[in-house]
Scaffold this motif. Structure first.
Motif, mmCIF file in Angstrom:
data_model
loop_
_atom_site.group_PDB
_atom_site.id
_atom_site.type_symbol
_atom_site.label_atom_id
_atom_site.label_comp_id
_atom_site.label_asym_id
_atom_site.label_seq_id
_atom_site.Cartn_x
_atom_site.Cartn_y
_atom_site.Cartn_z
ATOM 1 N N ILE A 17 0.839 -1.202 0.000
ATOM 2 C CA ILE A 17 0.000 0.000 0.000
ATOM 3 C C ILE A 17 0.873 1.250 0.000
ATOM 4 O O ILE A 17 0.609 2.196 -0.739
ATOM 5 C CB ILE A 17 -0.958 -0.004 1.211
ATOM 6 N N GLU A 18 1.922 1.238 0.809
ATOM 7 C CA GLU A 18 2.828 2.388 0.840
ATOM 8 C C GLU A 18 3.478 2.594 -0.522
ATOM 9 O O GLU A 18 3.612 3.724 -0.985
ATOM 10 C CB GLU A 18 3.905 2.177 1.903
ATOM 11 N N ARG A 19 3.869 1.511 -1.155
ATOM 12 C CA ARG A 19 4.498 1.603 -2.481
ATOM 13 C C ARG A 19 3.523 2.159 -3.512
ATOM 14 O O ARG A 19 3.877 3.019 -4.317
ATOM 15 C CB ARG A 19 4.995 0.221 -2.912
ATOM 16 N N LEU A 32 1.707 6.622 -6.941
ATOM 17 C CA LEU A 32 0.628 7.501 -7.372
ATOM 18 C C LEU A 32 0.946 8.965 -7.084
ATOM 19 O O LEU A 32 0.562 9.847 -7.854
ATOM 20 C CB LEU A 32 -0.686 7.099 -6.699
ATOM 21 N N ARG A 33 1.627 9.242 -6.000
ATOM 22 C CA ARG A 33 1.991 10.620 -5.668
ATOM 23 C C ARG A 33 3.067 11.168 -6.583
ATOM 24 O O ARG A 33 3.126 12.379 -6.814
ATOM 25 C CB ARG A 33 2.474 10.695 -4.224
ATOM 26 N N GLN A 34 3.938 10.317 -7.103
ATOM 27 C CA GLN A 34 5.042 10.759 -7.946
ATOM 28 C C GLN A 34 4.574 11.185 -9.326
ATOM 29 O O GLN A 34 5.255 11.945 -10.000
ATOM 30 C CB GLN A 34 6.071 9.638 -8.111
ATOM 31 N N ARG A 35 3.463 10.705 -9.763
ATOM 32 C CA ARG A 35 3.005 10.972 -11.126
ATOM 33 C C ARG A 35 2.426 12.368 -11.232
ATOM 34 O O ARG A 35 1.905 12.930 -10.284
ATOM 35 C CB ARG A 35 1.951 9.944 -11.547
ATOM 36 N N GLU A 36 2.494 12.919 -12.431
ATOM 37 C CA GLU A 36 1.966 14.260 -12.669
ATOM 38 C C GLU A 36 0.447 14.289 -12.582
ATOM 39 O O GLU A 36 -0.131 15.209 -12.042
ATOM 40 C CB GLU A 36 2.400 14.747 -14.044
ATOM 41 N N PRO A 49 -2.909 13.168 -11.089
ATOM 42 C CA PRO A 49 -3.419 12.474 -9.907
ATOM 43 C C PRO A 49 -4.488 11.448 -10.289
ATOM 44 O O PRO A 49 -5.197 11.612 -11.276
ATOM 45 C CB PRO A 49 -4.023 13.595 -9.060
ATOM 46 N N VAL A 50 -4.571 10.401 -9.509
ATOM 47 C CA VAL A 50 -5.578 9.369 -9.748
ATOM 48 C C VAL A 50 -6.793 9.727 -8.918
ATOM 49 O O VAL A 50 -6.777 9.629 -7.702
ATOM 50 C CB VAL A 50 -5.040 7.981 -9.355
ATOM 51 N N THR A 51 -7.842 10.176 -9.587
ATOM 52 C CA THR A 51 -9.042 10.587 -8.867
ATOM 53 C C THR A 51 -10.199 9.626 -9.103
ATOM 54 O O THR A 51 -11.221 9.741 -8.461
ATOM 55 C CB THR A 51 -9.473 12.003 -9.291
ATOM 56 N N ASP A 52 -10.043 8.717 -10.024
ATOM 57 C CA ASP A 52 -11.074 7.747 -10.350
ATOM 58 C C ASP A 52 -10.901 6.524 -9.443
ATOM 59 O O ASP A 52 -9.917 5.799 -9.566
ATOM 60 C CB ASP A 52 -10.942 7.352 -11.820
ATOM 61 N N PRO A 53 -11.853 6.273 -8.540
ATOM 62 C CA PRO A 53 -11.689 5.144 -7.617
ATOM 63 C C PRO A 53 -11.633 3.785 -8.316
ATOM 64 O O PRO A 53 -10.934 2.877 -7.863
ATOM 65 C CB PRO A 53 -12.890 5.230 -6.688
ATOM 66 N N THR A 54 -12.329 3.632 -9.427
ATOM 67 C CA THR A 54 -12.294 2.366 -10.160
ATOM 68 C C THR A 54 -10.902 2.126 -10.726
ATOM 69 O O THR A 54 -10.353 1.031 -10.622
ATOM 70 C CB THR A 54 -13.330 2.361 -11.295
ATOM 71 N N PHE A 55 -10.313 3.173 -11.308
ATOM 72 C CA PHE A 55 -8.963 3.049 -11.839
ATOM 73 C C PHE A 55 -7.959 2.829 -10.712
ATOM 74 O O PHE A 55 -7.029 2.038 -10.848
ATOM 75 C CB PHE A 55 -8.561 4.276 -12.655
ATOM 76 N N ALA A 56 -8.133 3.517 -9.608
ATOM 77 C CA ALA A 56 -7.211 3.361 -8.474
ATOM 78 C C ALA A 56 -7.224 1.923 -7.969
ATOM 79 O O ALA A 56 -6.164 1.345 -7.676
ATOM 80 C CB ALA A 56 -7.583 4.320 -7.354
ATOM 81 N N THR A 57 -8.386 1.322 -7.914
ATOM 82 C CA THR A 57 -8.493 -0.077 -7.500
ATOM 83 C C THR A 57 -7.803 -0.990 -8.498
ATOM 84 O O THR A 57 -7.030 -1.874 -8.132
ATOM 85 C CB THR A 57 -9.970 -0.492 -7.351
ATOM 86 N N TYR A 58 -8.068 -0.747 -9.776
ATOM 87 C CA TYR A 58 -7.440 -1.537 -10.841
ATOM 88 C C TYR A 58 -5.917 -1.426 -10.763
ATOM 89 O O TYR A 58 -5.207 -2.429 -10.793
ATOM 90 C CB TYR A 58 -7.950 -1.051 -12.203
ATOM 91 N N TYR A 59 -5.412 -0.205 -10.661
ATOM 92 C CA TYR A 59 -3.968 -0.012 -10.678
ATOM 93 C C TYR A 59 -3.309 -0.582 -9.423
ATOM 94 O O TYR A 59 -2.242 -1.171 -9.500
ATOM 95 C CB TYR A 59 -3.627 1.470 -10.830
ATOM 96 N N SER A 60 -3.947 -0.452 -8.282
ATOM 97 C CA SER A 60 -3.360 -1.007 -7.061
ATOM 98 C C SER A 60 -3.298 -2.529 -7.139
ATOM 99 O O SER A 60 -2.307 -3.131 -6.715
ATOM 100 C CB SER A 60 -4.135 -0.559 -5.821
ATOM 101 N N MET A 61 -4.320 -3.164 -7.704
ATOM 102 C CA MET A 61 -4.274 -4.621 -7.881
ATOM 103 C C MET A 61 -3.193 -4.995 -8.890
ATOM 104 O O MET A 61 -2.467 -5.966 -8.699
ATOM 105 C CB MET A 61 -5.636 -5.150 -8.334
ATOM 106 N N LEU A 62 -3.075 -4.226 -9.947
ATOM 107 C CA LEU A 62 -2.063 -4.491 -10.964
ATOM 108 C C LEU A 62 -0.657 -4.409 -10.374
ATOM 109 O O LEU A 62 0.157 -5.306 -10.561
ATOM 110 C CB LEU A 62 -2.217 -3.485 -12.113
ATOM 111 N N VAL A 63 -0.384 -3.373 -9.633
ATOM 112 C CA VAL A 63 0.943 -3.190 -9.039
ATOM 113 C C VAL A 63 1.229 -4.280 -8.009
ATOM 114 O O VAL A 63 2.334 -4.811 -7.957
ATOM 115 C CB VAL A 63 1.070 -1.788 -8.410
ATOM 116 N N SER A 64 0.232 -4.645 -7.221
ATOM 117 C CA SER A 64 0.472 -5.667 -6.198
ATOM 118 C C SER A 64 0.682 -7.043 -6.819
ATOM 119 O O SER A 64 1.438 -7.854 -6.289
ATOM 120 C CB SER A 64 -0.682 -5.710 -5.193
#
Length: 61
Positions: free
Chosen positions: A4-6, A11-15, A17-32
């Motif tokens: 989660i910290e990673r 997400l904070r480093q990118r220009e 911001p991720v404001t879409d909760p569906t995309f945030a869920t998708y991307y967090s699962m992808l990264v994990s």
């Protein structure tokens, strides 16, 4: 907890911001799942949006 910290750090480093909760869920699962070598936020958003458009059309029709 480190995953989660990673994700938050990535997400904070990118220009854009991720404001879409569906995309945030998708991307967090992808990264994990992928770990190192995961696509950037921009690449993942591009892929996600193309799939989302197809699904939106399927549900609207």
């Amino acid at each position: 907890m480190r995953t989660i910290e990673r994700i938050l750090r990535i997400l904070r480093q990118r220009e854009t911001p991720v404001t879409d909760p569906t995309f945030a869920t998708y991307y967090s699962m992808l990264v994990s799942e992928v770990g190192s070598g995961a696509p950037t936020v921009e690449e993942a958003r591009r892929d996600f949006e193309s799939v989302r458009r197809v699904l939106d059309r399927a549900f609207i029709a």
